[in-house]
Design an enzyme around this catalytic site. Structure first.
Site, PDB file in Angstrom:
ATOM      1  NE  ARG A  71       2.182   6.101  -7.549  1.00 26.23           N
ATOM      2  CZ  ARG A  71       1.753   6.227  -8.778  1.00 26.23           C
ATOM      3  NH1 ARG A  71       0.636   6.828  -9.012  1.00 26.23           N
ATOM      4  NH2 ARG A  71       2.413   5.732  -9.775  1.00 26.23           N
ATOM      5  CB  THR A  72       5.410   5.735  -0.933  1.00 25.10           C
ATOM      6  OG1 THR A  72       4.356   4.958  -1.497  1.00 25.10           O
ATOM      7  CG2 THR A  72       5.462   5.494   0.559  1.00 25.10           C
ATOM      8  CE  LYS A  99      22.306 -13.060   3.757  1.00 23.73           C
ATOM      9  NZ  LYS A  99      23.604 -13.149   3.102  1.00 23.73           N
ATOM     10  NE  ARG A 121       8.257   1.675  -0.715  1.00 24.71           N
ATOM     11  CZ  ARG A 121       7.328   1.903  -1.632  1.00 24.71           C
ATOM     12  NH1 ARG A 121       7.650   1.906  -2.910  1.00 24.71           N
ATOM     13  NH2 ARG A 121       6.090   2.137  -1.291  1.00 24.71           N
ATOM     14  CG  HIS A 151       2.667   0.176   1.502  1.00 29.41           C
ATOM     15  ND1 HIS A 151       2.994   1.315   2.218  1.00 29.41           N
ATOM     16  CD2 HIS A 151       2.804   0.502   0.186  1.00 29.41           C
ATOM     17  CE1 HIS A 151       3.318   2.266   1.350  1.00 29.41           C
ATOM     18  NE2 HIS A 151       3.207   1.803   0.132  1.00 29.41           N
TER      19      HIS A 151
END
Ligand code: NCD
Length: 331
Positions: A71-72, A99, A121, A151
Site C-alpha cells: 500500500r505505502t 550500517k 522505508r 510512520h
C-alpha cells in the site's frame, strides 16, 4: 512524552514551511492541519476526475524501499504521478544490516541521479532522518516507515480518515490494540492523536507486546480489550510484527484472537458508530474478524484511498507547491 531522538528541526524551514516529513514529533498542529486541508483539496480534485495536477512537473521522486510494502509504496508512487513527477522505484534487499556508512554511500549514488524527493522505508530507526541530514538544500526526504520508530504518513492518513467521519476530535476515545511494542504506526498515531487533542487514547495488547512506560506517551493502558472497547469511537488494530519479534512473545494465534481479536461481538461494546481501522496488511481471524474487516464500520479501504491524497499533500508541500497552486492541468 519522552523526546523522540530522531525528531529535530530539520523538518521545518525557517519560514515555517515543511521541508522534510520524518516524524510527527517536531511538527505542530497548524502545519499538520495544512497537510490535512491540502489533502482534502487533492481528494476533491480527484473526485472531479482531475487525474493529474502539474505541481511537480519536472521533478524526480525516488521511492527507496529497503523493506517490503504494497500500500505505502504504491500510493506514494501514484501520488507522485498524480502530481506529474517522474518516479523511480527501487526495491533494495536489506537482509544484511545496513550500517550508517553504507547508507551514506547509497545516498551519494542516488544523489547522482538528481532526485528532488526521496521516499524512504528502512528497517533501521532513524534512517530517514539520516538521509535528511545529508541531502542538499532543496531535496526533501519523506519517511515511509523506519524500523519501529515512526510512520508519520500512515498516522496522517489515519487522522484524515478519522477527521472525515468525526471532526469533533476532542470528544473521541480511540483504542489501539495489538503489537504496540514493534509498531512504528502506533507510535506516530499516538503522537498525532494527542497533538490534535483527542479526548483519550487507550492502548491494549499482550504485556509482552506493550512497551514499558507506554503511559508516558500520553495513553491509558488496558489489559482487557473488552474493557477498552467501552465507549470507544474508534478502534485501530495493529499487525503482529513477527519480523521484528525476537523470541516467542506470543503464546498462540488462537489465544491472541480470543483476547485481542476485533470481533463483531466486541464491537457491540463500543459506541454504535465506532470506526474500525487497520493500517494493513491484516491477519484475518487473528487480529480482526473478516466480518468486521469487511463490515460497514470498517474504514480499511478508505484509509488506503486517503493515503493517496495525504501523500500528494505532503509531497506538494515539501516541494513548496501549496493548494493555491493546485490548478488543473486539463489532463
Ligand atoms: C504498516 C507498516 O509497514 O509499518 N503498514 C503500512 O504501512 N501499510 C503496518 C504493518 O506493516 O503492520
Amino acid at each position: 512524552m519522552k523526546r523522540d531522538p530522531y525528531a529535530n528541526n530539520l523538518q521545518v524551514r525557517p519560514d515555517g514551511t515543511l521541508r522534510h516529513f520524518l516524524s510527527i514529533e517536531g511538527l505542530d498542529q497548524a502545519l499538520l492541519t495544512r497537510v490535512l486541508d491540502t489533502a482534502e483539496s487533492f481528494d476533491a480534485a480527484s473526485q472531479k476526475n482531475v487525474r493529474k495536477l502539474p505541481l511537480l512537473r519536472g521533478k524526480t521522486v525516488l521511492n527507496l524501499f529497503f523493506e517490503p510494502s504494497t500500500r505505502t509504496r504504491t500510493t506514494f508512487d501514484l501520488a507522485a504521478r498524480r502530481l506529474s513527477a517522474d518516479v523511480v522505484n527501487l526495491d533494495i534487499n536489506a537482509s544484511s544490516a545496513v550500517k550508517g556508512e553504507s547508507l551514506l554511500d547509497t545516498l551519494r549514488t542516488l544523489e547522482a541521479m538528481r532526485s528532488d524527493l526521496f521516499v524512504i522505508r528502512h528497517p533501521q530507526a532513524g534512517a530517514a532522518e539520516f538521509f535528511a541530514r545529508h541531502v542538499p538544500e532543496g531535496v526533501a526526504v519523506l519517511n515511509a516507515g523506519d524500523g519501529r520508530h515512526a510512520h508519520p504518513t500512515q498516522a496522517m492518513l489515519d487522522l484524515f480518515t478519522i477527521r472525515r467521519h468525526r471532526p469533533d476530535l476532542e470528544n473521541l476515545v480511540v483504542v489501539i490494540v495489538g503489537d504496540v511494542a514493534h509498531s512504528r504506526v502506533a507510535r506516530s498515531q499516538i503522537q498525532v492523536l494527542n497533538l490534535f487533542g483527542v479526548r483519550q487514547v487507550r492502548v491494549v495488547g499482550p504485556a509482552t507486546l506493550i512497551p514499558s512506560g507506554v503511559e508516558q506517551m500520553g495513553v491509558h493502558l488496558y489489559s482487557s480489550l473488552d474493557d477498552a472497547m467501552v465507549d470507544a469511537d474508534v478502534v485501530i488494530g495493529l499487525r503482529l510484527q513477527k519480523e521484528r519479534m525476537r523470541g516467542p512473545l506470543l503464546t498462540s494465534s488462537e489465544e491472541y484472537y480470543q483476547r485481542y481479536g476485533i470481533t463483531a461481538k466486541r464491537l457491540t461494546l463500543a459506541r454504535p458508530e465506532c470506526l474500525v481501522m487497520h493500517p494493513g496488511p491484516m491477519n484475518r481471524g487473528i487480529e480482526i474478524d473478516s466480518e468486521v474487516a469487511d463490515g460497514p464500520q470498517s474504514t480499511v479501504l478508505e484509509q488506503v484511498r486517503n493515503g493517496l491524497a495525504v501523500r500528494m499533500a505532503i509531497m506538494a508541500l515539501t516541494m513548496g507547491a501549496g493548494p493555491g497552486l493546485a490548478t488543473e492541468s486539463g489532463q
